[in-house]
Design a protein around this motif. Structure first.
Motif, mmCIF file in Angstrom:
data_model
loop_
_atom_site.group_PDB
_atom_site.id
_atom_site.type_symbol
_atom_site.label_atom_id
_atom_site.label_comp_id
_atom_site.label_asym_id
_atom_site.label_seq_id
_atom_site.Cartn_x
_atom_site.Cartn_y
_atom_site.Cartn_z
ATOM 1 N N GLU A 179 0.864 -1.307 0.002
ATOM 2 C CA GLU A 179 0.051 -0.074 0.017
ATOM 3 C C GLU A 179 0.856 1.153 0.114
ATOM 4 N N LEU A 180 0.174 2.461 -0.327
ATOM 5 C CA LEU A 180 1.087 3.678 -0.241
ATOM 6 C C LEU A 180 1.029 4.064 1.414
ATOM 7 N N VAL A 181 1.859 4.117 2.104
ATOM 8 C CA VAL A 181 1.944 4.464 3.462
ATOM 9 C C VAL A 181 2.719 5.722 3.565
ATOM 10 N N ASN A 182 2.096 6.942 3.803
ATOM 11 C CA ASN A 182 2.643 8.318 3.988
ATOM 12 C C ASN A 182 3.733 8.206 2.857
ATOM 13 N N PRO A 183 3.519 8.364 1.625
ATOM 14 C CA PRO A 183 4.448 8.097 0.384
ATOM 15 C C PRO A 183 5.029 9.386 0.450
ATOM 16 N N ILE A 184 6.346 9.379 -0.263
ATOM 17 C CA ILE A 184 7.219 10.456 -0.371
ATOM 18 C C ILE A 184 8.069 10.150 -1.808
ATOM 19 N N TRP A 185 8.712 11.315 -2.039
ATOM 20 C CA TRP A 185 9.414 11.255 -3.290
ATOM 21 C C TRP A 185 10.741 11.484 -3.197
ATOM 22 N N LYS A 186 11.553 10.533 -3.747
ATOM 23 C CA LYS A 186 13.182 10.274 -3.528
ATOM 24 C C LYS A 186 13.680 10.971 -5.148
ATOM 25 N N THR A 187 14.229 11.891 -5.155
ATOM 26 C CA THR A 187 14.876 12.189 -6.377
ATOM 27 C C THR A 187 16.094 11.333 -6.727
ATOM 28 N N GLN A 188 16.158 10.662 -8.025
ATOM 29 C CA GLN A 188 17.084 9.819 -8.368
ATOM 30 C C GLN A 188 17.914 10.421 -9.714
ATOM 31 N N TYR A 189 17.098 11.451 -10.347
ATOM 32 C CA TYR A 189 18.041 12.286 -11.600
ATOM 33 C C TYR A 189 17.632 13.531 -11.662
ATOM 34 N N ALA A 190 18.545 14.467 -11.603
ATOM 35 C CA ALA A 190 18.488 16.003 -11.628
ATOM 36 C C ALA A 190 19.328 16.626 -12.692
ATOM 37 N N ASP A 191 18.721 17.367 -13.585
ATOM 38 C CA ASP A 191 19.254 18.078 -14.591
ATOM 39 C C ASP A 191 18.185 19.350 -14.685
ATOM 40 N N SER A 192 18.709 20.423 -14.426
ATOM 41 C CA SER A 192 17.789 21.541 -14.626
ATOM 42 C C SER A 192 17.547 22.073 -16.029
ATOM 43 N N THR A 193 18.344 21.587 -17.039
ATOM 44 C CA THR A 193 18.059 22.059 -18.545
ATOM 45 C C THR A 193 17.049 21.161 -19.115
ATOM 46 N N VAL A 194 16.678 20.381 -18.378
ATOM 47 C CA VAL A 194 15.699 19.497 -19.059
ATOM 48 C C VAL A 194 14.285 19.304 -18.608
ATOM 49 N N GLN A 195 13.170 18.876 -19.049
ATOM 50 C CA GLN A 195 11.888 18.604 -19.131
ATOM 51 C C GLN A 195 11.489 17.414 -19.424
ATOM 52 N N PHE A 196 10.968 16.482 -18.307
ATOM 53 C CA PHE A 196 10.732 14.991 -18.632
ATOM 54 C C PHE A 196 8.909 15.160 -18.791
ATOM 55 N N ILE A 197 8.569 14.385 -19.785
ATOM 56 C CA ILE A 197 6.979 14.274 -19.951
ATOM 57 C C ILE A 197 6.410 12.816 -20.190
ATOM 58 N N GLY A 198 7.198 12.097 -20.602
ATOM 59 C CA GLY A 198 6.546 10.386 -20.805
ATOM 60 C C GLY A 198 7.442 9.793 -20.049
ATOM 61 N N MET A 199 6.697 8.670 -19.562
ATOM 62 C CA MET A 199 7.378 7.522 -18.791
ATOM 63 C C MET A 199 6.759 6.233 -19.171
ATOM 64 N N ALA A 205 8.060 12.375 -12.982
ATOM 65 C CA ALA A 205 9.130 13.052 -13.435
ATOM 66 C C ALA A 205 8.526 14.430 -14.205
ATOM 67 N N GLY A 206 9.239 15.292 -14.344
ATOM 68 C CA GLY A 206 9.001 16.733 -14.681
ATOM 69 C C GLY A 206 10.179 17.580 -14.861
ATOM 70 N N GLN A 207 10.015 18.974 -14.664
ATOM 71 C CA GLN A 207 11.149 19.574 -14.950
ATOM 72 C C GLN A 207 12.217 19.381 -13.909
ATOM 73 N N GLY A 208 13.294 19.016 -14.470
ATOM 74 C CA GLY A 208 14.658 18.863 -14.107
ATOM 75 C C GLY A 208 14.651 17.631 -13.282
ATOM 76 N N ARG A 209 13.882 16.764 -12.978
ATOM 77 C CA ARG A 209 14.102 15.726 -12.081
ATOM 78 C C ARG A 209 13.158 14.492 -12.523
ATOM 79 N N ILE A 210 13.738 13.288 -12.044
ATOM 80 C CA ILE A 210 13.112 12.018 -12.013
ATOM 81 C C ILE A 210 13.196 11.459 -10.553
ATOM 82 N N SER A 211 11.897 11.248 -9.913
ATOM 83 C CA SER A 211 11.966 10.839 -8.557
ATOM 84 C C SER A 211 11.111 9.278 -8.542
ATOM 85 N N LYS A 212 11.412 8.881 -7.338
ATOM 86 C CA LYS A 212 11.038 7.186 -7.106
ATOM 87 C C LYS A 212 10.093 7.481 -5.734
ATOM 88 N N ILE A 213 8.874 6.729 -5.846
ATOM 89 C CA ILE A 213 8.215 6.716 -4.620
ATOM 90 C C ILE A 213 8.772 5.875 -3.366
#
Length: 360
Positions: free
Chosen positions: A30-50, A342-350
């Protein structure tokens, strides 16, 4: 064939958003107090599909001209630049495996294209290019070797179909389907506007500016389609549906953006998308992408926004709870412990936690 520039990005130890000394429940279903942990960071890119293949293999597409992949659950990521001289906008990606992948280039700066690799991104081939400049390749989804793609045009929505894992495509004729509405188009915000479900069911979310929103539905692997109005309005600029998420062949949500605080941006169905009722207002009324969380005991969804962070629901979209204020465009889940945004500058995992004690 197009040779790409390869960059391996090591991100071990580069995580954020996780409280110090906070135990993570890696076995939770189950989702239990979920948080995001950043795994990839690059402020010059924007991620849209996964696209998630399994708990180790994930592909993420974005702009300018970037697709990234991991084969170890996000510990390390590889960046693939398909055509470094072009400012391409990859709005969707589907990975059949770690090696075989197809990506959709939107078509705002050049003719829309589909690129395909069979060697984990070592080389790429254009398998489809739009015949007209007014067509955009917005999103696609696959059942198996069969799949479909939503294409926006000046004439309205166009649906294309493949029977060979995206190698070749054909436009579907609609002799007995809904009339095309000029201006009806897909919001290509997250790659989740097209969804292939179980047993040949599939859905596409659209907006008709100033008129309303519809969900296109198929029950026979894309051979025939019907269109059904939802409760989400599109009277203001930018309002409309952006994402479909279904728990099974009958129950699901269509979700997007509304501006008025009196409107809900979530529509709920229990008959496969024929009729819709209002759900709860999610993520400040502006959702770019949503995903079901498979394997949970309740009907669990996660929705993300470019502007207002992310939330989750455990009652099928009726009510929503905050995850965090990190902004994302797209989200996808394999289970409660394998989900990425994923979005502006980052990919994160739950990550599921026993508490939400903030950093000191």
């Amino acid at each position: 064939m197009i040779t790409r520039l390869l960059v391996v990005v090591s991100i071990i130890g580069m995580i954020s958003g996780c409280a110090k000394n906070e135990p993570i429940d890696s076995a939770s279903s189950e989702l239990v107090n979920p948080i995001w942990k950043t795994q990839y960071a690059d402020s010059t890119v924007q991620f849209i599909g996964m696209s998630i293949v399994n708990e180790d293999v994930v592909w993420v597409s974005g702009e300018p001209d970037l697709v990234v992949s991991t084969t170890d659950g996000g510990e390390n990521w590889t960046a693939h630049h398909i055509a470094p001289n072009d400012s391409l906008m990859f709005r969707d990606v589907h990975a059949f495996s770690a090696e075989e992948v197809i990506v959709a280039e939107l078509g705002m700066r050049t003719l829309a294209r589909l690129y395909r690799t069979k060697d984990a991104g070592e080389s790429w081939e254009i398998v489809l290019q739009a015949a007209q400049p007014d067509r955009t390749f917005d999103c696609f989804s696959f059942w198996d070797q069969r799949g479909f793609m939503a294409v926006s045009s000046a004439q309205g929505l166009i649906v294309m179909k493949t029977m060979d894992r995206g190698v070749s495509w054909n436009e579907i004729a609609f002799p007995n389907s809904p009339a095309l509405v000029p201006g009806e188009h897909v919001v290509a915000a997250s790659g989740t506007c097209a969804l292939a479900g179980i047993n040949g069911n599939g859905w596409i979310t659209t907006r008709i500016p100033g008129t309303g929103t519809r969900v296109w539905r198929t029950t026979d692997y894309g051979e025939n389609w019907t269109a059904h109005s939802t409760t989400v309005p599109s009277g203001r600029e930018g309002e409309g549906l952006a994402s479909a998420a279904f728990f099974n062949s009958l129950e699901g949500v269509a979700i997007g953006r509304v501006d008025s605080k009196d409107d809900s941006n979530t529509a709920i169905t229990s008959d496969g998308g024929i009729t819709w009722t209002k759900g709860g207002r999610a993520v400040g009324g502006v959702v770019f992408g949503a995903s079901v969380v498979p394997g949970t005991s309740a009907q669990t969804l996660v929705a993300v926004s470019r502007d207002f962070g992310s939330q989750y629901s455990i009652d099928g979209g009726q009510t929503w709870t905050d995850i965090g204020d990190e902004n994302f465009w797209t989200v996808s889940f394999l289970n409660a412990n394998a989900g990425w945004a994923a979005g502006q500058g980052r990919i994160s995992k739950i990550a599921n936690s026993t508490s939400k004690t903030p950093d000191l």
